[in-house]
Design a protein around this motif. Structure first.
Motif, PDB file in Angstrom:
ATOM      1  N   MET A  87       0.887  -1.046  -0.219  1.00  0.00           N
ATOM      2  CA  MET A  87       0.080   0.036  -0.078  1.00  0.00           C
ATOM      3  C   MET A  87       0.887   1.250   0.062  1.00  0.00           C
ATOM      4  SD  MET A  87      -2.950   1.280   0.291  1.00  0.00           S
ATOM      5  CE  MET A  87      -3.713   2.892   0.766  1.00  0.00           C
ATOM      6  N   GLU A  88       0.519   2.221  -0.972  1.00  0.00           N
ATOM      7  CA  GLU A  88       1.304   3.524  -0.911  1.00  0.00           C
ATOM      8  C   GLU A  88       0.464   4.715  -1.168  1.00  0.00           C
ATOM      9  OE1 GLU A  88       4.838   2.741  -3.337  1.00  0.00           O
ATOM     10  OE2 GLU A  88       4.810   0.578  -3.029  1.00  0.00           O
ATOM     11  N   LEU A  89       1.288   5.934  -0.962  1.00  0.00           N
ATOM     12  CA  LEU A  89       0.764   7.113  -1.330  1.00  0.00           C
ATOM     13  C   LEU A  89       1.386   7.319  -2.665  1.00  0.00           C
ATOM     14  CD1 LEU A  89      -0.541   9.844  -0.827  1.00  0.00           C
ATOM     15  CD2 LEU A  89       1.554  10.769   0.069  1.00  0.00           C
ATOM     16  N   VAL A  90       0.493   7.738  -3.661  1.00  0.00           N
ATOM     17  CA  VAL A  90       1.007   8.151  -5.045  1.00  0.00           C
ATOM     18  C   VAL A  90       0.813   9.788  -5.270  1.00  0.00           C
ATOM     19  CG1 VAL A  90       0.474   7.718  -7.377  1.00  0.00           C
ATOM     20  CG2 VAL A  90       0.198   5.894  -5.749  1.00  0.00           C
ATOM     21  N   VAL A  91       1.722  10.261  -6.021  1.00  0.00           N
ATOM     22  CA  VAL A  91       1.946  11.551  -6.253  1.00  0.00           C
ATOM     23  C   VAL A  91       1.728  11.545  -7.874  1.00  0.00           C
ATOM     24  CG1 VAL A  91       3.246  13.414  -6.508  1.00  0.00           C
ATOM     25  CG2 VAL A  91       3.476  12.084  -4.619  1.00  0.00           C
ATOM     26  N   ALA A  92       0.871  12.454  -8.297  1.00  0.00           N
ATOM     27  CA  ALA A  92       0.463  12.480  -9.682  1.00  0.00           C
ATOM     28  C   ALA A  92       1.132  13.889 -10.170  1.00  0.00           C
ATOM     29  CB  ALA A  92      -0.718  12.889  -9.918  1.00  0.00           C
ATOM     30  N   ILE A  93       2.131  14.024 -11.052  1.00  0.00           N
ATOM     31  CA  ILE A  93       2.918  14.944 -11.589  1.00  0.00           C
ATOM     32  C   ILE A  93       1.794  15.776 -12.613  1.00  0.00           C
ATOM     33  CG2 ILE A  93       4.770  15.926 -12.924  1.00  0.00           C
ATOM     34  CD1 ILE A  93       5.328  14.814 -10.000  1.00  0.00           C
ATOM     35  N   GLY A  94       1.770  17.066 -12.478  1.00  0.00           N
ATOM     36  CA  GLY A  94       1.001  17.973 -13.625  1.00  0.00           C
ATOM     37  C   GLY A  94       1.746  18.836 -14.347  1.00  0.00           C
ATOM     38  N   ALA A  95       3.069  19.114 -14.106  1.00  0.00           N
ATOM     39  CA  ALA A  95       3.817  20.335 -14.845  1.00  0.00           C
ATOM     40  C   ALA A  95       5.070  19.631 -14.962  1.00  0.00           C
ATOM     41  CB  ALA A  95       3.782  21.380 -13.951  1.00  0.00           C
TER      42      ALA A  95
ATOM     43  N   ASP B 127      10.980  23.947  -5.046  1.00  0.00           N
ATOM     44  CA  ASP B 127      10.075  24.238  -6.100  1.00  0.00           C
ATOM     45  C   ASP B 127       9.266  22.808  -6.426  1.00  0.00           C
ATOM     46  OD1 ASP B 127      10.847  26.829  -6.653  1.00  0.00           O
ATOM     47  OD2 ASP B 127      12.666  26.169  -7.777  1.00  0.00           O
ATOM     48  N   ALA B 128       9.504  21.839  -5.675  1.00  0.00           N
ATOM     49  CA  ALA B 128       8.721  20.560  -6.244  1.00  0.00           C
ATOM     50  C   ALA B 128       7.531  20.612  -6.242  1.00  0.00           C
ATOM     51  CB  ALA B 128       9.573  19.385  -4.909  1.00  0.00           C
ATOM     52  N   GLU B 129       6.770  21.470  -5.224  1.00  0.00           N
ATOM     53  CA  GLU B 129       5.169  21.513  -5.130  1.00  0.00           C
ATOM     54  C   GLU B 129       4.493  21.878  -6.514  1.00  0.00           C
ATOM     55  OE1 GLU B 129       1.630  23.385  -2.450  1.00  0.00           O
ATOM     56  OE2 GLU B 129       3.870  23.729  -1.798  1.00  0.00           O
ATOM     57  N   LYS B 130       5.610  22.756  -6.910  1.00  0.00           N
ATOM     58  CA  LYS B 130       4.771  23.377  -8.487  1.00  0.00           C
ATOM     59  C   LYS B 130       4.589  22.226  -9.555  1.00  0.00           C
ATOM     60  CE  LYS B 130       7.325  27.519  -8.007  1.00  0.00           C
ATOM     61  NZ  LYS B 130       8.645  28.352  -8.319  1.00  0.00           N
TER      62      LYS B 130
ATOM     63  N   GLY C  84      -4.960  20.948  -4.633  1.00  0.00           N
ATOM     64  CA  GLY C  84      -5.911  21.976  -3.959  1.00  0.00           C
ATOM     65  C   GLY C  84      -5.253  22.526  -2.561  1.00  0.00           C
ATOM     66  N   GLU C  85      -5.921  22.593  -1.412  1.00  0.00           N
ATOM     67  CA  GLU C  85      -5.437  23.111  -0.247  1.00  0.00           C
ATOM     68  C   GLU C  85      -4.463  21.928   0.635  1.00  0.00           C
ATOM     69  OE1 GLU C  85      -8.761  24.434   2.034  1.00  0.00           O
ATOM     70  OE2 GLU C  85      -8.999  26.243   0.755  1.00  0.00           O
ATOM     71  N   LEU C  86      -4.433  20.910  -0.070  1.00  0.00           N
ATOM     72  CA  LEU C  86      -3.558  19.667   0.591  1.00  0.00           C
ATOM     73  C   LEU C  86      -2.237  20.072   0.480  1.00  0.00           C
ATOM     74  CD1 LEU C  86      -4.974  16.441  -0.973  1.00  0.00           C
ATOM     75  CD2 LEU C  86      -5.233  17.415   1.193  1.00  0.00           C
ATOM     76  N   GLY C  87      -1.666  21.033  -0.538  1.00  0.00           N
ATOM     77  CA  GLY C  87      -0.234  21.425  -0.475  1.00  0.00           C
ATOM     78  C   GLY C  87       0.840  20.181  -0.640  1.00  0.00           C
ATOM     79  N   VAL C  88       1.701  20.167  -0.076  1.00  0.00           N
ATOM     80  CA  VAL C  88       2.565  19.054  -0.070  1.00  0.00           C
ATOM     81  C   VAL C  88       2.223  18.216   1.334  1.00  0.00           C
ATOM     82  CG1 VAL C  88       4.917  18.371   0.292  1.00  0.00           C
ATOM     83  CG2 VAL C  88       4.540  20.338  -0.896  1.00  0.00           C
TER      84      VAL C  88
END
Length: 236
Positions: free
Chosen positions: A85-93, A102-105, A151-155
């Motif tokens: 089981m894992e948290l997944v990060v979706a890249i949008g830029a 600058d990673a949050e961008k 959204g408001e979740l940020g990092v």
């Protein structure tokens, strides 16, 4: 320019639903961080010392992506099929050689994920110094829930993570225990790849991984992100 003619129909674009919209998130690549929770690294017999190590990665074909709620046949060639089981990060830029600040961008959003693994084949390959493909790049083995826009979740830096198999809790941890944080992962991975919209990064699994059998029902949850489920079907 004339339209290209193919010898056979190309496969469809892999995608995931996005919460709050009827648009879908098209998938580019699937990256996985290995041993990113200390307790899991101990569990696997390879304790990680962040002071002397850096993250390591493996990839899977986008065709292995499977939506939450699916039934996945128990795969061939294994007698030890594991959940992770894992948290997944979706890249949008897009981003290349990105600074941690600058990673949050680059973050579009998040999802719950399951990295299903032929553990016996992975360990044989690991001990022989061979690639992990037969153990990891398994058909229908990259399971993901809907994408939750940042959204408001940020990092995301915390949130309870749990996985239940047949009603019994098997994994229980917190995203705050990641060895390498999401900004650190994005910054490091971008030293090697031009990250692109549609890339997914599975950030690693905590301790408690284990085997499943045909008929098993898996359900997972990450606080603030969502839920995921999977049914293990009969072998083909």
């Amino acid at each position: 320019m004339s339209q290209a003619k193919y010898a056979f129909t190309p496969p469809p674009v892999q995608s995931l639903p996005i919460r709050g919209t009827d648009a879908r998130f098209p998938i580019n690549r699937l990256f996985f961080v290995g041993r990113n929770y200390y307790a899991h690294s101990v569990e696997m017999g390879n304790p990680v010392d962040k002071a002397t190590s850096r993250p390591f990665y493996f990839t899977k074909a986008p065709s292995t992506l499977t939506e939450s709620g699916a039934t996945v046949a128990y795969p061939p060639g294994t007698k030890n099929f594991h959940y992770e089981m894992e948290l997944v990060v979706a890249i949008g830029a897009p981003g290349f050689r990105v600074a941690e600040a600058d990673a949050e961008k680059l973050i579009y959003g998040y999802a719950c994920g399951l990295d299903m693994t032929r553990r016996d084949l992975q360990l044989v390959a690991r001990e022989a110094g061979r690639p992990w493909d037969l153990g990891k790049d398994v058909e229908q083995s990259s399971v993901a829930s809907e994408i939750v826009p940042k959204g408001e979740l940020g990092v995301v830096s915390q949130g309870a993570l749990t996985l239940v198999v047949n009603g019994q809790t098997k994994q229980s941890s917190d995203v705050s225990l990641l060895i390498w944080s999401i900004p650190e992962i994005i910054a490091d991975l971008s030293q090697f790849y031009h990250l692109q919209p549609g890339d997914l990064i599975y950030t690693g699994t905590p301790e408690g991984v284990g085997a499943v059998n045909p008929g098993d029902r898996l359900s997972g949850r990450i606080e603030g992100i969502g839920e995921i489920s999977l049914l293990i079907g009969q072998p083909e």
